[in-house]
Write a protein that holds these residues in place. Structure first.
Motif, short mmCIF file in Angstrom:
data_model
loop_
_atom_site.label_atom_id
_atom_site.label_comp_id
_atom_site.label_asym_id
_atom_site.label_seq_id
_atom_site.Cartn_x
_atom_site.Cartn_y
_atom_site.Cartn_z
N ARG A 180 -10.83 -1.88 -8.26
CA ARG A 180 -10.17 -3.19 -8.42
C ARG A 180 -10.93 -4.06 -9.42
O ARG A 180 -10.31 -4.74 -10.25
CB ARG A 180 -10.06 -3.91 -7.07
N GLN A 181 -12.25 -4.04 -9.36
CA GLN A 181 -13.05 -4.85 -10.28
C GLN A 181 -12.87 -4.39 -11.73
O GLN A 181 -12.81 -5.20 -12.65
CB GLN A 181 -14.54 -4.81 -9.90
N LEU A 182 -12.79 -3.08 -11.91
CA LEU A 182 -12.65 -2.53 -13.25
C LEU A 182 -11.26 -2.76 -13.84
O LEU A 182 -11.07 -2.61 -15.05
CB LEU A 182 -12.99 -1.04 -13.27
N GLN A 183 -10.29 -3.12 -13.01
CA GLN A 183 -8.95 -3.41 -13.50
C GLN A 183 -8.84 -4.84 -14.05
O GLN A 183 -7.88 -5.16 -14.76
CB GLN A 183 -7.91 -3.19 -12.41
N LYS A 184 -9.82 -5.67 -13.74
CA LYS A 184 -9.81 -7.04 -14.26
C LYS A 184 -10.00 -7.00 -15.78
O LYS A 184 -10.78 -6.20 -16.29
CB LYS A 184 -10.91 -7.87 -13.61
N PRO A 185 -9.27 -7.85 -16.50
CA PRO A 185 -9.31 -7.79 -17.97
C PRO A 185 -10.71 -7.88 -18.58
O PRO A 185 -11.03 -7.12 -19.50
CB PRO A 185 -8.46 -8.99 -18.40
N LYS A 186 -11.54 -8.77 -18.07
CA LYS A 186 -12.88 -8.94 -18.64
C LYS A 186 -13.73 -7.67 -18.42
O LYS A 186 -14.42 -7.21 -19.35
CB LYS A 186 -13.56 -10.16 -18.02
N ALA A 187 -13.70 -7.12 -17.22
CA ALA A 187 -14.46 -5.92 -16.91
C ALA A 187 -13.93 -4.73 -17.71
O ALA A 187 -14.70 -3.93 -18.24
CB ALA A 187 -14.41 -5.61 -15.42
N LYS A 188 -12.62 -4.62 -17.79
CA LYS A 188 -12.00 -3.53 -18.55
C LYS A 188 -12.38 -3.61 -20.02
O LYS A 188 -12.72 -2.60 -20.64
CB LYS A 188 -10.49 -3.56 -18.38
N ALA A 189 -12.37 -4.83 -20.59
CA ALA A 189 -12.74 -5.01 -21.99
C ALA A 189 -14.20 -4.64 -22.22
O ALA A 189 -14.54 -3.99 -23.22
CB ALA A 189 -12.49 -6.45 -22.42
#
Length: 154
Positions: free
Chosen positions: A70-79
């Motif tokens: 779930r954390q890695l799906q956040k835009p900032k983390a994914k970027a």
């Protein structure tokens, strides 16, 4: 021989729990058995890499954890992760250099770098070679420094 196995075990523990200072343990061990300095460096290096492989493996599988996913799906983390993928992909010398620098200097912390290497799917052989060389050199410097300060090899 007991000292070798003790340093090996402490080194594995230190790799898994960074609160255990393997450099201090190694310096004390060498002061007790200066003639076995190289063996103790090997024990510390092998132990550290055994422990760090577990961090690397954890990084390879961390995305399976629902919270992390779930954390890695956040835009900032994914970027951020995409940026690291771009930096590492197709640039093995950059990746190897970063892993070696972290293994030798401890900056960025090698446990974090080991996890990142797993997440980025850095080939295991690159992780093992750079980590072994970096950690081995780091521990040799510790032993040389301790022996110079204590006058063990004069």
């Amino acid at each position: 021989m007991v000292l070798f196995w003790s340093v090996l075990g402490a080194s594995i523990g230190s790799a898994l729990l960074p609160l255990i200072n393997i450099e201090a343990i190694l310096a004390v061990a060498v002061s007790q058995a200066p003639s076995h300095a190289w063996g103790l460096v090997v024990a510390a290096t092998v132990g550290q890499m055994l422990g760090k492989v577990l961090w690397y493996w954890g990084g390879m599988h961390v995305e399976r954890a629902p919270w992390v996913n779930r954390q890695l799906q956040k835009p900032k983390a994914k970027a951020s992760l995409d940026t690291w993928h771009e930096r590492a992909e197709g640039r093995p010398w950059f990746t190897a250099g970063l892993l070696f620098a972290s293994a030798f200097s401890g900056f960025p912390p090698y446990a974090v770098t080991a996890v990142l290497a797993g997440v980025l799917r850095v080939p295991m052989w690159i992780f093992l070679v750079t980590g072994t060389l970096g950690r081995g050199l780091r521990f040799w410097v510790v032993v040389y420094g301790a022996s110079s300060i204590l006058g063990l090899f004069s």
